[in-house]
Scaffold this motif. Sequence first.
Motif, PDB file in Angstrom:
ATOM      1  N   GLU A   1      -1.912 -32.737  14.997  1.00  0.00           N
ATOM      2  CA  GLU A   1      -2.253 -34.013  15.616  1.00  0.00           C
ATOM      3  C   GLU A   1      -2.549 -35.069  14.555  1.00  0.00           C
ATOM      4  N   ALA A   2      -3.219 -34.687  13.474  1.00  0.00           N
ATOM      5  CA  ALA A   2      -3.501 -35.654  12.411  1.00  0.00           C
ATOM      6  C   ALA A   2      -2.205 -36.219  11.830  1.00  0.00           C
ATOM      7  N   GLN A   3      -1.235 -35.352  11.581  1.00  0.00           N
ATOM      8  CA  GLN A   3       0.052 -35.820  11.078  1.00  0.00           C
ATOM      9  C   GLN A   3       0.741 -36.725  12.096  1.00  0.00           C
ATOM     10  N   PHE A   4       0.691 -36.343  13.364  1.00  0.00           N
ATOM     11  CA  PHE A   4       1.323 -37.134  14.423  1.00  0.00           C
ATOM     12  C   PHE A   4       0.687 -38.522  14.527  1.00  0.00           C
ATOM     13  N   LEU A   5      -0.622 -38.592  14.444  1.00  0.00           N
ATOM     14  CA  LEU A   5      -1.300 -39.886  14.542  1.00  0.00           C
ATOM     15  C   LEU A   5      -0.860 -40.822  13.420  1.00  0.00           C
ATOM     16  N   LEU A   6      -0.734 -40.291  12.213  1.00  0.00           N
ATOM     17  CA  LEU A   6      -0.339 -41.142  11.090  1.00  0.00           C
ATOM     18  C   LEU A   6       1.132 -41.550  11.209  1.00  0.00           C
ATOM     19  N   MET A   7       1.981 -40.631  11.634  1.00  0.00           N
ATOM     20  CA  MET A   7       3.394 -40.990  11.851  1.00  0.00           C
ATOM     21  C   MET A   7       3.521 -42.090  12.895  1.00  0.00           C
ATOM     22  N   SER A   8       2.781 -41.949  14.001  1.00  0.00           N
ATOM     23  CA  SER A   8       2.837 -42.949  15.067  1.00  0.00           C
ATOM     24  C   SER A   8       2.409 -44.317  14.553  1.00  0.00           C
ATOM     25  N   TYR A   9       1.401 -44.343  13.736  1.00  0.00           N
ATOM     26  CA  TYR A   9       0.928 -45.608  13.164  1.00  0.00           C
ATOM     27  C   TYR A   9       2.027 -46.246  12.304  1.00  0.00           C
ATOM     28  N   VAL A  10       2.680 -45.431  11.466  1.00  0.00           N
ATOM     29  CA  VAL A  10       3.698 -45.959  10.557  1.00  0.00           C
ATOM     30  C   VAL A  10       4.918 -46.473  11.316  1.00  0.00           C
ATOM     31  N   PHE A  11       5.413 -45.683  12.267  1.00  0.00           N
ATOM     32  CA  PHE A  11       6.635 -46.068  12.973  1.00  0.00           C
ATOM     33  C   PHE A  11       6.383 -47.050  14.116  1.00  0.00           C
ATOM     34  N   ASP A  12       5.417 -46.753  14.965  1.00  0.00           N
ATOM     35  CA  ASP A  12       5.233 -47.541  16.189  1.00  0.00           C
ATOM     36  C   ASP A  12       4.437 -48.819  15.972  1.00  0.00           C
ATOM     37  N   THR A  13       3.454 -48.773  15.100  1.00  0.00           N
ATOM     38  CA  THR A  13       2.617 -49.951  14.870  1.00  0.00           C
ATOM     39  C   THR A  13       3.137 -50.821  13.730  1.00  0.00           C
ATOM     40  N   LEU A  14       3.457 -50.181  12.592  1.00  0.00           N
ATOM     41  CA  LEU A  14       3.883 -50.945  11.421  1.00  0.00           C
ATOM     42  C   LEU A  14       5.391 -51.182  11.383  1.00  0.00           C
ATOM     43  N   GLY A  15       6.166 -50.363  12.070  1.00  0.00           N
ATOM     44  CA  GLY A  15       7.611 -50.580  12.133  1.00  0.00           C
ATOM     45  C   GLY A  15       8.381 -50.205  10.893  1.00  0.00           C
ATOM     46  N   TYR A  16       7.922 -49.185  10.168  1.00  0.00           N
ATOM     47  CA  TYR A  16       8.650 -48.750   8.973  1.00  0.00           C
ATOM     48  C   TYR A  16       9.928 -48.007   9.361  1.00  0.00           C
TER      49      TYR A  16
END
Length: 242
Positions: free
Chosen positions: A135-150
């Motif tokens: 879940e920790a990895q998923f939360l950070l991935m979601s932030y990078v892709f969904d919020t920041l748009g990398y």
Amino acid sequence: MPLNAHGQPIGDPLPGWEPRRPPGPVVLEGTRCRVEPLDPARHAADLHAAYRSAPDDRDWTYLTAGPFATAADYRAWADGASRSADPRHYAVVATDSGQAVGTLALMRQDPAHGVIEVGGIAFSPPMRRSPLSTEAQFLLMSYVFDTLGYRRYEWKCDSLNAPSRAAAERLGFTFEGVFRQAVVYKGRNRDTAWYSLLDREWPAAKRAFRTWLAPANHTPDGRQIQPLAALRTPGTRTATEG
């Protein structure tokens, strides 16, 4: 593949592309854990105690920092790490105990091209091979892709670090090769294995993560029913990974 006016193949156009924001001191809330900016005053003592619960120091072999013999040593490292914007370090706090049990970082940030790396992953024995770590990895991935748009999320490790390479593959990263003699650390050579996850691959990966993390995919004692890799490949069902 598109061609230019000279008949040469060129990359796909990216209309409207703009540089992305660098990662910030955000708090990411999950069900089993919370990912938040590393704060030595709040996290260092918990983290050092969690790391010292390991039977030996092998977890630090492939990390550039550590091991830390004393709580003061770890606090000194955390003090410096918490002031860094790149890498930007986050603590993983277990929801049930409220204690910090690991860290990870967003590093080698390239907002102009939408590329970023997850690294500095130091998960303590209480969270390894558990839904909390996923879940920790998923939360950070979601932030990078969904919020920041990398566009590109990287994972790099010593090519000899078999557990890290297995973790990258389990999480859905694609192996891209080995960069020979890429790094010197702890007085020795590192050939670096490169992995990546792209924005176009993220929607399918996100669906698999959500299904894997759901309570229905775990037995009452916390064991998974379907492994993450199987959920990325519909129709595949295997025994529990543990």
